[in-house]
Design a protein around this motif. Structure first.
Motif, PDB file in Angstrom:
ATOM      1  N   GLY A  90     -23.107  -5.766 -51.706  1.00 14.62           N
ATOM      2  CA  GLY A  90     -22.049  -5.709 -50.890  1.00 14.62           C
ATOM      3  C   GLY A  90     -20.821  -4.804 -51.564  1.00 14.62           C
ATOM      4  O   GLY A  90     -20.093  -4.197 -50.608  1.00 14.62           O
ATOM      5  N   TYR A  91     -20.766  -4.595 -52.673  1.00 14.56           N
ATOM      6  CA  TYR A  91     -19.715  -3.814 -53.282  1.00 14.56           C
ATOM      7  C   TYR A  91     -19.916  -2.580 -52.851  1.00 14.56           C
ATOM      8  O   TYR A  91     -18.891  -1.687 -52.323  1.00 14.56           O
ATOM      9  CB  TYR A  91     -19.932  -3.634 -54.765  1.00 14.56           C
ATOM     10  N   PHE A  92     -21.092  -2.039 -52.861  1.00 13.12           N
ATOM     11  CA  PHE A  92     -21.612  -0.419 -52.642  1.00 13.12           C
ATOM     12  C   PHE A  92     -21.140  -0.187 -51.087  1.00 13.12           C
ATOM     13  O   PHE A  92     -20.590   0.748 -50.755  1.00 13.12           O
ATOM     14  CB  PHE A  92     -23.021  -0.061 -53.118  1.00 13.12           C
ATOM     15  N   MET A  93     -21.682  -1.094 -50.352  1.00 14.75           N
ATOM     16  CA  MET A  93     -21.522  -0.926 -48.796  1.00 14.75           C
ATOM     17  C   MET A  93     -19.940  -0.845 -48.434  1.00 14.75           C
ATOM     18  O   MET A  93     -19.384  -0.081 -47.556  1.00 14.75           O
ATOM     19  CB  MET A  93     -22.254  -1.953 -48.117  1.00 14.75           C
ATOM     20  N   SER A  94     -19.269  -1.867 -49.105  1.00 11.01           N
ATOM     21  CA  SER A  94     -17.678  -2.030 -48.941  1.00 11.01           C
ATOM     22  C   SER A  94     -17.111  -0.725 -49.250  1.00 11.01           C
ATOM     23  O   SER A  94     -15.991  -0.062 -48.827  1.00 11.01           O
ATOM     24  CB  SER A  94     -17.139  -2.929 -49.560  1.00 11.01           C
ATOM     25  N   LEU A  95     -17.553  -0.237 -50.337  1.00  8.12           N
ATOM     26  CA  LEU A  95     -17.134   1.104 -50.973  1.00  8.12           C
ATOM     27  C   LEU A  95     -16.973   2.429 -50.147  1.00  8.12           C
ATOM     28  O   LEU A  95     -16.336   3.280 -49.607  1.00  8.12           O
ATOM     29  CB  LEU A  95     -17.570   1.399 -52.542  1.00  8.12           C
ATOM     30  N   LEU A  96     -18.529   2.393 -49.358  1.00  7.98           N
ATOM     31  CA  LEU A  96     -18.744   3.479 -48.442  1.00  7.98           C
ATOM     32  C   LEU A  96     -17.809   3.466 -47.148  1.00  7.98           C
ATOM     33  O   LEU A  96     -17.445   4.341 -46.810  1.00  7.98           O
ATOM     34  CB  LEU A  96     -20.205   3.432 -48.011  1.00  7.98           C
ATOM     35  N   VAL A  97     -17.513   2.199 -46.676  1.00 11.13           N
ATOM     36  CA  VAL A  97     -16.603   1.831 -45.452  1.00 11.13           C
ATOM     37  C   VAL A  97     -15.388   2.503 -45.953  1.00 11.13           C
ATOM     38  O   VAL A  97     -14.557   3.233 -45.184  1.00 11.13           O
ATOM     39  CB  VAL A  97     -16.484   0.620 -45.202  1.00 11.13           C
ATOM     40  N   LEU A  98     -14.720   2.156 -47.066  1.00 12.40           N
ATOM     41  CA  LEU A  98     -13.471   2.559 -47.442  1.00 12.40           C
ATOM     42  C   LEU A  98     -13.405   4.035 -47.968  1.00 12.40           C
ATOM     43  O   LEU A  98     -12.508   4.928 -47.700  1.00 12.40           O
ATOM     44  CB  LEU A  98     -12.781   1.715 -48.847  1.00 12.40           C
ATOM     45  N   ILE A  99     -14.551   4.618 -48.218  1.00 11.78           N
ATOM     46  CA  ILE A  99     -14.587   6.107 -48.720  1.00 11.78           C
ATOM     47  C   ILE A  99     -14.585   6.669 -47.366  1.00 11.78           C
ATOM     48  O   ILE A  99     -13.925   7.630 -47.206  1.00 11.78           O
ATOM     49  CB  ILE A  99     -15.861   6.578 -49.224  1.00 11.78           C
ATOM     50  N   ALA A 100     -15.156   6.249 -46.128  1.00 13.47           N
ATOM     51  CA  ALA A 100     -15.000   6.946 -45.057  1.00 13.47           C
ATOM     52  C   ALA A 100     -13.491   7.029 -44.285  1.00 13.47           C
ATOM     53  O   ALA A 100     -13.235   8.080 -43.701  1.00 13.47           O
ATOM     54  CB  ALA A 100     -16.009   6.244 -44.152  1.00 13.47           C
ATOM     55  N   ALA A 101     -12.956   5.866 -44.784  1.00 14.44           N
ATOM     56  CA  ALA A 101     -11.543   5.538 -43.925  1.00 14.44           C
ATOM     57  C   ALA A 101     -10.687   6.646 -44.780  1.00 14.44           C
ATOM     58  O   ALA A 101      -9.891   7.393 -44.252  1.00 14.44           O
ATOM     59  CB  ALA A 101     -10.984   4.315 -44.371  1.00 14.44           C
ATOM     60  N   VAL A 102     -10.814   6.925 -46.261  1.00 12.15           N
ATOM     61  CA  VAL A 102     -10.010   7.865 -46.780  1.00 12.15           C
ATOM     62  C   VAL A 102     -10.288   9.190 -46.637  1.00 12.15           C
ATOM     63  O   VAL A 102      -9.429  10.078 -46.326  1.00 12.15           O
ATOM     64  CB  VAL A 102     -10.220   7.510 -48.515  1.00 12.15           C
TER      65      VAL A 102
END
Length: 244
Positions: free
Chosen positions: A55-67
């Motif tokens: 859950g953490y890793f996938m959430s991080l990927l989503v926010l990385i894409a946004a940044v």
């Protein structure tokens, strides 16, 4: 690939639902189908007790894409920087698979505020702090944090419930302006030597890698960077003041 598949197949937890699950949708299906694992059903009580690696890793990927999209363009060099960042923190295989997903995520519209609120509801504070640290690291990968990136990361931090003092502290680890060491320790430059020592002990406890122990060795190792920055800030102030 094995560890990455295990994260997805066995540990997505709360990330399956809400805006994060909607964004990941087809990505989750395409990866999990070939692993033999099944995505565990959402268990809100368990999610609040423990943030899973998946859950953490996938959430991080989503926010990385946004940044990465914050300044309106995504360069190949940025993808390379992100891959190297992920490789250093999570290993070669996981980084390669993550970058494949990231390319798909970059084509999607990300409701950042909704994503952050889902994270805030289901992820413990220390994990959210580490996520902010990761995002600043990604933004600085090209040696410069743009104003668009800075504005978005600060918005993400606030929507995830990060305190203003912690935002300033982590930002100072990457943007070293005047008095950055004091900002990392969340004190003013007029603090007494005793206040400096107390602030160091407080921040060392807050950023200690053990706070991420439940998420696995990779995340705990990555958390050591914040801890190291706190120590460096304290040593810089000690040298400046000749504190024994």
């Amino acid at each position: 690939m094995a560890k990455f598949a295990k994260w997805l197949g066995g540990g997505l937890g709360w990330a399956v639902g809400g805006p994060i699950g909607a964004i990941l949708g087809f990505v989750i299906g395409s990866v999990v189908d070939g692993t033999g694992d099944k995505v565990k059903p959402y268990d809100g009580a368990r999610a609040r007790r423990q943030t899973t690696a998946g859950g953490y890793f996938m959430s991080l990927l989503v926010l990385i894409a946004a940044v990465m999209k914050a300044d309106g363009k995504v360069m190949r060099s940025e993808l390379d920087y992100v891959k190297e960042f992920l490789r250093q923190n999570f290993g070669e295989d996981s980084a390669a698979e993550a970058v494949k997903m990231l390319r798909d995520l970059l084509d999607q519209t990300i409701p950042v505020t909704d994503v952050c609120r889902q994270i805030r509801m289901n992820m413990h504070y220390s994990a959210r702090l580490q996520m902010v640290h990761f995002l600043f690291g990604i933004a600085q990968a090209d040696k410069q944090v743009s104003q668009d990136e800075l504005k978005l990361i600060e918005h993400i931090s606030r929507e995830m419930g990060i305190s203003e003092s912690d935002i300033i502290s982590i930002r100072a680890m990457f943007i070293q302006d005047t008095g950055y060491a004091y900002k990392i320790l969340e004190i003013g430059q007029d603090a007494s030597d005793e206040e400096v020592k107390k602030a160091y002990r407080r921040m060392a406890m807050k950023y200690h890698p053990d706070k991420l122990a439940t998420m696995g060795e990779e995340f705990q190792q990555a958390g050591q960077e914040k801890f190291r920055k706190v120590n460096e800030a304290y040593q810089a102030i000690k040298k400046e003041r000749n504190i024994v």
